[in-house]
Design an enzyme around this catalytic site. Sequence first.
Site, short mmCIF file in Angstrom:
data_model
loop_
_atom_site.label_atom_id
_atom_site.label_comp_id
_atom_site.label_asym_id
_atom_site.label_seq_id
_atom_site.Cartn_x
_atom_site.Cartn_y
_atom_site.Cartn_z
N LYS A 53 6.81 -6.46 13.54
CA LYS A 53 6.48 -7.60 13.26
C LYS A 53 7.04 -8.72 13.83
CE LYS A 53 2.73 -5.10 10.77
NZ LYS A 53 1.79 -5.09 9.44
N GLN A 97 2.21 -7.47 4.20
CA GLN A 97 2.27 -5.95 3.56
C GLN A 97 1.87 -4.93 3.22
OE1 GLN A 97 3.46 -5.11 7.08
NE2 GLN A 97 3.53 -2.68 6.47
N ASP A 120 -4.98 -9.81 9.69
CA ASP A 120 -5.37 -8.25 9.13
C ASP A 120 -6.92 -8.10 9.46
OD1 ASP A 120 -3.67 -6.71 8.40
OD2 ASP A 120 -2.73 -6.91 6.86
N1 GUN Z 1 0.29 -1.80 5.94
C1 GUN Z 1 -0.06 -0.52 6.10
N2 GUN Z 1 -1.27 -0.92 7.57
C2 GUN Z 1 -0.68 -2.10 7.26
C3 GUN Z 1 -1.26 -3.25 8.22
O1 GUN Z 1 -2.34 -2.81 9.04
N3 GUN Z 1 -1.47 -4.54 7.12
C4 GUN Z 1 -0.87 -4.86 6.53
N4 GUN Z 1 -1.09 -5.88 5.90
N5 GUN Z 1 0.21 -3.84 5.45
C5 GUN Z 1 -0.60 -2.27 6.02
#
Ligand code: GUN
Length: 297
Positions: A53, A97, A120
């Site tokens: 990211k 996350q 998100d």
């Molecule tokens: N963990 C796995 N996929 C995601 C996601 O799309 N966003 C977040 N914040 N955590 C994740």
Amino acid sequence: MAAQIISGNEVAKSIRAELKDEVSRMKAGGITPGLVVIIVGEDAASQVYVRKKGEACQELGINSETIRLPADTKEAELLALIDKYNADEKFDGILVQLPLPKHISEEKVLLRIDPGKDVDGFHPVNVGKMVIGAADCYLPCTPHGVQELLMRSGNDPKGKHVVVLGRSNIVGKPITNILLQKAPGADATVTICHSRTKDLKEFTLRADIIVAAMGVPNFLKGDMVKDGVVIMDVGVNRISDPTAKGGCRLVGDVDFESVKEKAKAITPVPGGVGPMTITMLMKNTVKAAKIHHDWKG
Ligand code: GUN
């Protein structure tokens, strides 16, 4: 006829090029989109996602910060940190996350993020906006990526029967709502199947498009689909394979070899839906910055 293999890598690359142009125009106008990513603990897969990211932000010219907290961080500390970034105008998006350590309530954390910074798309306000089709909502990144892949590969879901396998909050439920909208890129008839669905094959055999997101390696076989089906495989499963590098390999929820014989189009794993998720996060961050700065460019 051979199936069209839909490359998420290629589609993601072209969306990122568009976003990079957009970000440079915004920067020329004095606006730099910003994203803060918070990770708690040492989960190996999460560490990789968070690093990717940050790299994607750098590639596009988005200002990013990654906050790494120890696994024993108190819930109250994390909530206070979210409050701090909610109030910090340098950051348009906040991502925590998942998964979080067991002692921290995911629900409380997701509720604490300002819905206007929830890139998100997990905050209940954004979930509600998605259901009613509000223009200013942030769609969850993976299902949004599936919709973009369908459209950009020439597989418009309009009027098609889409069967979704899996009912998670991250993929199954949101993709159902997104494709159901009365809107371009949607207008589908959507059926959702899950682990308790009886005679699941009867549904999949009638599907024009299947979105497989149940987390069962190689679940969907060639005898479960009709000729000409379009397959979006959201599965990411690590299975052991002594012949593979590191002793394991990634497979989707779809038995690619048998299904590709009948499919009109299919996404591979890896290199299909996967690369779209972070790209859609970048898109949401740019969208947030546009909204926050009332950017019309
Ligand atoms: N963990 C796995 N996929 C995601 C996601 O799309 N966003 C977040 N914040 N955590 C994740």
